[in-house]
Design an enzyme around this catalytic site. Structure first.
Site, PDB file in Angstrom:
ATOM      1  N   GLU A  19       7.661  -3.913  -0.269  1.00 48.08           N
ATOM      2  CA  GLU A  19       8.875  -3.677  -1.051  1.00 48.08           C
ATOM      3  C   GLU A  19       8.533  -3.270  -2.478  1.00 48.08           C
ATOM      4  O   GLU A  19       9.167  -2.397  -3.055  1.00 48.08           O
ATOM      5  CB  GLU A  19       9.750  -4.943  -1.085  1.00 48.08           C
ATOM      6  N   SER A  71     -11.974   3.721   2.245  1.00 47.04           N
ATOM      7  CA  SER A  71     -10.942   4.412   3.031  1.00 47.04           C
ATOM      8  C   SER A  71     -11.465   5.170   4.233  1.00 47.04           C
ATOM      9  O   SER A  71     -10.734   5.394   5.189  1.00 47.04           O
ATOM     10  CB  SER A  71     -10.202   5.424   2.157  1.00 47.04           C
ATOM     11  N   HIS A  75       2.253   3.334   9.375  1.00 47.23           N
ATOM     12  CA  HIS A  75       0.814   3.383   9.083  1.00 47.23           C
ATOM     13  C   HIS A  75       0.565   2.900   7.657  1.00 47.23           C
ATOM     14  O   HIS A  75      -0.347   2.118   7.395  1.00 47.23           O
ATOM     15  CB  HIS A  75       0.290   4.803   9.272  1.00 47.23           C
ATOM     16  N   SER A  76       1.384   3.365   6.732  1.00 44.76           N
ATOM     17  CA  SER A  76       1.288   2.939   5.335  1.00 44.76           C
ATOM     18  C   SER A  76       2.586   3.330   4.662  1.00 44.76           C
ATOM     19  O   SER A  76       3.500   3.841   5.310  1.00 44.76           O
ATOM     20  CB  SER A  76       0.121   3.654   4.646  1.00 44.76           C
TER      21      SER A  76
END
Lengths: 486, 251
Positions: free
Chosen positions: A163, A249, A378-379
């Protein structure tokens, strides 16, 4: 009948002819384990001129098989594949590089998929009841409650920080919603000495090991207290003292790196293993194959945990591979593997404990495929409703939720109540909101952090650049943000 | 080495920075680099420029036996990831070495170039096998009255800009030599450095000698034309000394 005989005779004849071409004229030298001849000066011909030259293969260059292959022939006692057991061709067998292989006159291709898929190990059913005759490692009340509250904390942290990104307070976030059992139960099954190389959807492991909500928030906000010195985007946590490698990453690069880390534990004879995680998508990377193969050959104590959550961003597993999931790939590399219900905390815990035990005592890699579902996108850069049905997501979020399943088991043992639940959730939420506030208000990292750690010591060109930057800031203070320390 | 390039750059080079010093990578990646002889395109590329562009890496390119020994020891002792670019054809070449070099503790500093031959008319920078070619070119130039200063870079990253610039300020002319592709090469970086720091000292445009801008061909005659030869270096030095017409003017 006559036709069949004729066919098989010609087939045998065909096969014999083929084998004849490769037959080494001197049978003795081939089967004799001492065929490596050190006097022969062409010992370096493994990559040299003789390699691949049929004339020399058939001739007298036994040193074509260098010492390494010589070793593997001696130790390669291959297990007979069940499929060929009954169709043995007069029990003839032959020593090939790699070991003894039996022959068969039946030309049979191994099926690309078994008639039945490899079954999935599970302890609790959807009502949180242990399945009859299930074998699992007992978990104490204390351990179970710690696991449960960590799962709730992870879920709360994910929801609130997600959020925060939507509100523009942090730049990026990635949740582990739906995979809390994998995150926490695997962590609970390890010791603090086991080295963890995560992908990026395993912050629960760090949480279990004691990383605080404040420390998580600091990294997400990239403030002065961030252990990463503001170098990386959110969720790229890392902590040496918790034996948790900093998240990188790049996909699957941790897989071969895990072998190296495990090898160093092996050399030091440590009572610890390496545990590394990756998703279903990561198994398509070259590094997965190289890494698993390397681990098997080096006999490295790594536990490979694949979070098969059905989706690699927008690629469903049906487009990811055509094998029976990931568990069957272990066999291809000579690695013992198991398939586990990733949403069953007890199964995850037991399997991970067992795998760790095997990896350390037998010094070899183990592969665990944990079946689960990626409930979140996913993100924050993804909207998964664009490529999958909303009711599928809902189903896994509610009916197949790993936290509520574990909760049911914990409840049935009389260890938890609704009151405990609401207290926990209120508490965690409060702590988290507090941590976020503190992290948001905290100062950003100083600009010296821009230049340090590129190399162990600051090189002269970066020293110069830092000076120039500081001078520039002094000259134009109005252009420099006031909340960033110099 | 190119097969592992993602690990070298995205993991090894960047880990210390990304982990804020928690993951140090004191590793040396060593191996043959650049053109051998008759091995074709996929086995002949020089990666000095590619690796040299990456912060977090140190990149070394030895020429002589002294370089190989001293730089490798320094690389191993260095706490940062080092890419050590050797040359297959140089493996077979012998070099005279002093007693100091033979000592077991002999070590060379990383980031320092060596002036292999002093001169006053033109500076020639080179690394690896091209140092040998540059030295031979200097011999030929000496006979024609041009005294060339040959700099063996030894270190591609960090580049010894001060030695290069000091030399150019002395000679006022520069020829850079490399085996790799011309665009975005080591010579381009040297040229930029000299233009930034010693512009007023240049009496002629910087000449860059590099490999041909084509994948390395296999046939021996084509291969010879794709790699710099001694005559190319001689011609470039003469152009820089205004002893012959510049290439562009002949078009």
């Amino acid at each position: 009948m006559a036709i069949w005989l004729r066919r098989s005779r010609s087939l045998a004849h065909y096969l014999k002819a083929e084998i004849g071409f490769w037959k080494v004229p001197n049978q003795r030298s081939f089967l004799n384990p001492c065929f490596f001849n050190p006097e022969n000066s062409s010992s370096t011909t493994l990559t040299g001129e003789n390699y691949g030259n049929p004339a020399s293969f058939l001739g007298n260059s036994p040193t074509l098989f260098g010492s390494r292959r010589f070793e593997s022939i001696k130790s390669g006692r291959e297990e007979l594949d069940l499929e060929y057991e009954n169709s043995g061709h007069q029990n003839q067998a032959m020593d090939f590089p790699g070991g003894r292989i039996s022959f068969t006159s039946e030309m049979k291709f191994i099926s690309e998929s078994p008639r039945e898929r490899i079954p999935c190990y599970r302890v609790l059913d959807y009502d949180g009841l242990p399945i009859m005759h299930s074998s699992f490692v007992e978990v104490s009340k204390e351990e179970a409650l710690k696991m449960f509250s960590s799962m709730v904390t992870l879920e709360t942290m994910d929801t609130i920080l997600y959020e925060a990104q939507r509100q523009g307070r942090i730049s990026f976030y990635l949740t582990s919603i739906g995979e809390e059992a994998i995150n926490i139960a695997t962590a609970a099954a390890l010791t603090p000495h086991d080295v963890v190389l995560p992908q990026y959807r395993e912050p629960g492991v760090l949480l279990w090991r004691g990383f605080t909500l404040q420390e998580f928030s600091n990294q997400c906000f990239g403030n002065k207290a961030d252990y990463g010195k503001g170098r990386q985007m959110p969720i790229h946590y890392g902590s040496n003292k918790h034996n948790y490698f900093t998240v990188s990453s790049t996909i699957a690069t941790q897989i071969p790196q895990a072998v190296g880390a495990a090898y160093s534990l092996k050399m030091d004879k440590k009572d610890a293993c390496v545990v590394t995680y990756f998703g279903d998508g990561g198994t398509s990377e070259g590094d997965f194959h190289a890494g698993l193969n390397f681990a098997a050959v080096m006999e490295a104590p790594v536990v490979y945990i694949c979070r098969n959550n059905g989706w690699a961003i927008s690629t469903p597993v049906s487009q990811q591979f055509r094998s029976d999931g990931v568990v069957v790939k272990g066999k291809a590399y000579g690695i013992q593997s198991i398939r586990v219900d990733g949403n069953d905390a007890l199964a995850v815990y037991s399997a991970t404990r067992a795998a760790r035990e095997m990896a350390i005592t037998e010094q070899k890699p183990i592969l665990i495929e944990m079946l689960t579902y990626r409930v979140g996108h996913h993100s924050t850069s993804d909207d998964s409703t664009k490529y999958r049905p909303v009711d599928e997501i809902e189903h896994w979020k509610t009916a197949r939720n790993p936290i509520s399943r574990f909760r049911k088991w914990v409840d049935k043992n009389g260890w938890w109540s609704d009151k405990d639940e609401s207290e926990l959730r209120v508490n965690v939420r409060k702590q988290l909101l507090q941590a976020i506030q503190v992290a948001e208000k905290a100062e950003k990292p100083p600009i010296s952090n821009l230049f340090t750690d590129v190399y162990e010591s600051l090189p002269s060109n970066l020293c110069e650049q830092e000076e120039l930057l500081r001078e520039s800031i002094k000259r134009h203070p109005q252009d420099y943000p006031s909340d960033v320390p110099v | 080495m190119v097969d592992a390039i993602d690990h070298i750059i995205n993991s090894a080079a960047k880990s210390n920075y990304m982990s804020a010093g928690q993951i140090s990578v004191p590793i040396v990646f060593r191996g043959p680099n650049g053109a051998a002889a008759g091995v074709g395109a996929q086995h002949s590329q020089c990666y000095a420029a590619w690796f040299g562009a990456c912060p977090g890496l140190k990149v070394l390119a030895p020429y002589s036996s002294e370089d190989a020994r001293g730089l490798l020891k320094a690389a191993i002792r260095d706490p940062d990831p080092v890419v050590f670019l050797e040359n297959e054809l140089l493996y077979g070449e012998s070099f005279p070495v002093s007693a100091e070099v033979l000592d077991s503790s002999f070590c060379l500093p990383i980031g320092k170039a060596k002036i292999e031959r002093e001169g006053k008319d033109v500076t020639i920078t080179a690394f690896s096998k091209m140092v040998g070619y540059a030295l031979k070119a200097a011999e030929i130039l000496a006979k024609e009255g041009i005294s060339a200063e040959v700099i063996n870079l030894r270190s591609i990253r960090p580049l010894d800009r001060s030695t290069i610039n000091a030399s150019v300020r002395k000679t006022n002319r520069l020829v850079t030599v490399e085996e790799g592709f011309p665009q975005h090469g080591v010579g381009a970086e040297i040229c930029a450095s000299v233009v930034e720091e010693s512009f007023e000292y240049l009496d002629a445009p910087v000449e860059r000698i590099a490999g041909a801008d084509v994948p390395m061909p296999y046939a021996a005659n084509l291969e010879r034309m794709a790699v710099p030869q001694i005559e190319d270096i001689v011609r470039a030095a003469k152009r820089a000394c205004y002893r012959s017409v510049p290439l562009a003017a002949t078009a």
